[in-house]
Design a protein around this motif. Structure first.
Motif, PDB file in Angstrom:
ATOM      1  N   PHE A 123      -2.271  -1.466  65.489  1.00 53.57           N
ATOM      2  CA  PHE A 123      -2.565  -1.940  66.839  1.00 53.57           C
ATOM      3  C   PHE A 123      -2.113  -0.924  67.873  1.00 53.57           C
ATOM      4  O   PHE A 123      -1.039  -0.336  67.744  1.00 53.57           O
ATOM      5  CB  PHE A 123      -1.837  -3.269  67.110  1.00 53.57           C
ATOM      6  N   GLU A 124      -2.928  -0.744  68.911  1.00 54.64           N
ATOM      7  CA  GLU A 124      -2.523   0.068  70.050  1.00 54.64           C
ATOM      8  C   GLU A 124      -1.806  -0.854  71.030  1.00 54.64           C
ATOM      9  O   GLU A 124      -2.259  -1.969  71.296  1.00 54.64           O
ATOM     10  CB  GLU A 124      -3.727   0.709  70.724  1.00 54.64           C
ATOM     11  N   LEU A 125      -0.695  -0.391  71.563  1.00 55.59           N
ATOM     12  CA  LEU A 125       0.075  -1.171  72.517  1.00 55.59           C
ATOM     13  C   LEU A 125      -0.269  -0.753  73.937  1.00 55.59           C
ATOM     14  O   LEU A 125      -0.807   0.338  74.171  1.00 55.59           O
ATOM     15  CB  LEU A 125       1.570  -0.974  72.260  1.00 55.59           C
ATOM     16  N   ALA A 126       0.045  -1.602  74.892  1.00 55.82           N
ATOM     17  CA  ALA A 126      -0.279  -1.351  76.290  1.00 55.82           C
ATOM     18  C   ALA A 126       0.364  -0.074  76.817  1.00 55.82           C
ATOM     19  O   ALA A 126      -0.171   0.564  77.725  1.00 55.82           O
ATOM     20  CB  ALA A 126       0.138  -2.552  77.144  1.00 55.82           C
TER      21      ALA A 126
ATOM     22  N   ARG B  26      -4.997  -3.731  71.628  1.00 60.92           N
ATOM     23  CA  ARG B  26      -6.182  -3.899  70.779  1.00 60.92           C
ATOM     24  C   ARG B  26      -5.865  -3.506  69.340  1.00 60.92           C
ATOM     25  O   ARG B  26      -4.921  -2.777  69.084  1.00 60.92           O
ATOM     26  CB  ARG B  26      -7.341  -3.041  71.264  1.00 60.92           C
ATOM     27  N   ARG B  27      -6.659  -4.012  68.420  1.00 61.98           N
ATOM     28  CA  ARG B  27      -6.603  -3.561  67.024  1.00 61.98           C
ATOM     29  C   ARG B  27      -7.296  -2.207  66.970  1.00 61.98           C
ATOM     30  O   ARG B  27      -8.300  -1.980  67.628  1.00 61.98           O
ATOM     31  CB  ARG B  27      -7.323  -4.543  66.113  1.00 61.98           C
ATOM     32  N   VAL B  28      -6.778  -1.318  66.164  1.00 63.57           N
ATOM     33  CA  VAL B  28      -7.410  -0.028  65.939  1.00 63.57           C
ATOM     34  C   VAL B  28      -7.934  -0.038  64.506  1.00 63.57           C
ATOM     35  O   VAL B  28      -7.177  -0.249  63.564  1.00 63.57           O
ATOM     36  CB  VAL B  28      -6.414   1.131  66.143  1.00 63.57           C
ATOM     37  N   GLY B  29      -9.220   0.160  64.353  1.00 67.35           N
ATOM     38  CA  GLY B  29      -9.821   0.117  63.025  1.00 67.35           C
ATOM     39  C   GLY B  29     -10.375  -1.262  62.728  1.00 67.35           C
ATOM     40  O   GLY B  29     -10.468  -2.130  63.593  1.00 67.35           O
ATOM     41  N   LEU B  30     -10.707  -1.443  61.473  1.00 66.35           N
ATOM     42  CA  LEU B  30     -11.299  -2.699  61.033  1.00 66.35           C
ATOM     43  C   LEU B  30     -10.232  -3.751  60.768  1.00 66.35           C
ATOM     44  O   LEU B  30      -9.112  -3.421  60.383  1.00 66.35           O
ATOM     45  CB  LEU B  30     -12.097  -2.464  59.752  1.00 66.35           C
ATOM     46  N   SER B  31     -10.590  -5.007  60.924  1.00 65.28           N
ATOM     47  CA  SER B  31      -9.675  -6.095  60.591  1.00 65.28           C
ATOM     48  C   SER B  31      -9.465  -6.119  59.084  1.00 65.28           C
ATOM     49  O   SER B  31     -10.299  -5.617  58.318  1.00 65.28           O
ATOM     50  CB  SER B  31     -10.243  -7.435  61.051  1.00 65.28           C
ATOM     51  N   PRO B  32      -8.374  -6.728  58.622  1.00 64.01           N
ATOM     52  CA  PRO B  32      -8.177  -6.857  57.176  1.00 64.01           C
ATOM     53  C   PRO B  32      -9.371  -7.529  56.482  1.00 64.01           C
ATOM     54  O   PRO B  32      -9.787  -7.098  55.419  1.00 64.01           O
ATOM     55  CB  PRO B  32      -6.908  -7.702  57.062  1.00 64.01           C
ATOM     56  N   ARG B  33      -9.922  -8.549  57.100  1.00 69.08           N
ATOM     57  CA  ARG B  33     -11.067  -9.244  56.492  1.00 69.08           C
ATOM     58  C   ARG B  33     -12.261  -8.294  56.354  1.00 69.08           C
ATOM     59  O   ARG B  33     -12.933  -8.286  55.319  1.00 69.08           O
ATOM     60  CB  ARG B  33     -11.469 -10.458  57.309  1.00 69.08           C
ATOM     61  N   ALA B  34     -12.500  -7.471  57.363  1.00 72.09           N
ATOM     62  CA  ALA B  34     -13.616  -6.521  57.296  1.00 72.09           C
ATOM     63  C   ALA B  34     -13.380  -5.455  56.226  1.00 72.09           C
ATOM     64  O   ALA B  34     -14.331  -4.857  55.732  1.00 72.09           O
ATOM     65  CB  ALA B  34     -13.832  -5.859  58.658  1.00 72.09           C
ATOM     66  N   ARG B  35     -12.111  -5.249  55.858  1.00 71.93           N
ATOM     67  CA  ARG B  35     -11.781  -4.293  54.794  1.00 71.93           C
ATOM     68  C   ARG B  35     -11.676  -4.977  53.438  1.00 71.93           C
ATOM     69  O   ARG B  35     -11.269  -4.366  52.464  1.00 71.93           O
ATOM     70  CB  ARG B  35     -10.466  -3.577  55.118  1.00 71.93           C
ATOM     71  N   GLY B  36     -12.010  -6.277  53.362  1.00 74.27           N
ATOM     72  CA  GLY B  36     -12.075  -6.959  52.078  1.00 74.27           C
ATOM     73  C   GLY B  36     -10.926  -7.893  51.759  1.00 74.27           C
ATOM     74  O   GLY B  36     -10.871  -8.445  50.667  1.00 74.27           O
ATOM     75  N   SER B  37     -10.018  -8.157  52.689  1.00 66.37           N
ATOM     76  CA  SER B  37      -8.918  -9.084  52.442  1.00 66.37           C
ATOM     77  C   SER B  37      -9.440 -10.518  52.422  1.00 66.37           C
ATOM     78  O   SER B  37     -10.209 -10.922  53.286  1.00 66.37           O
ATOM     79  CB  SER B  37      -7.858  -8.967  53.543  1.00 66.37           C
ATOM     80  N   ALA B  38      -9.017 -11.259  51.450  1.00 65.88           N
ATOM     81  CA  ALA B  38      -9.438 -12.656  51.349  1.00 65.88           C
ATOM     82  C   ALA B  38      -8.649 -13.545  52.291  1.00 65.88           C
ATOM     83  O   ALA B  38      -9.139 -14.582  52.724  1.00 65.88           O
ATOM     84  CB  ALA B  38      -9.282 -13.149  49.913  1.00 65.88           C
TER      85      ALA B  38
END
Length: 95
Positions: free
Chosen positions: A43-46, A22-34
């Motif tokens: 990312f957390e690994l299995a 899974r991603r840990v934290g916000l996606s780049p887009r949610a943090r303002g990346s265009a």
């Protein structure tokens, strides 16, 4: 191996690849990346380890490490933004 064992390559002692859980934290887009393609990510690994997408700053920072730290030939010093880490911290501290 246990759920969070750290598997290593017998030849290099590097961590073996594990699937992204899974991603840990916000996606780049949610943090303002265009573009979503040029921003740090975490990312957390299995296997319980983490993968970091960041800027390779090994050459610039290698000589600034404290005497008891080092970087193996298969490792890199990767820089991510504080915002990226703090967004991930919120996800990790909730568990």
């Amino acid at each position: 191996m246990s759920e969070h064992s750290t598997a290593r390559s017998p030849v290099s002692q590097a961590l073996l690849a594990s699937p992204i859980l899974r991603r840990v934290g916000l996606s780049p887009r949610a943090r303002g990346s265009a573009t979503e393609y040029t921003c740090p990510d975490l990312f957390e690994l299995a296997d319980g380890n983490f993968a970091v997408v960041g800027t390779d700053r090994t050459e610039e920072l290698m000589n600034q490490l404290p005497p008891d730290a080092g970087v193996a030939t298969y490792e890199r010093i990767v820089v991510i933004t504080r915002e990226t880490l703090m967004a991930a911290w919120k996800d990790l501290s909730e568990q």
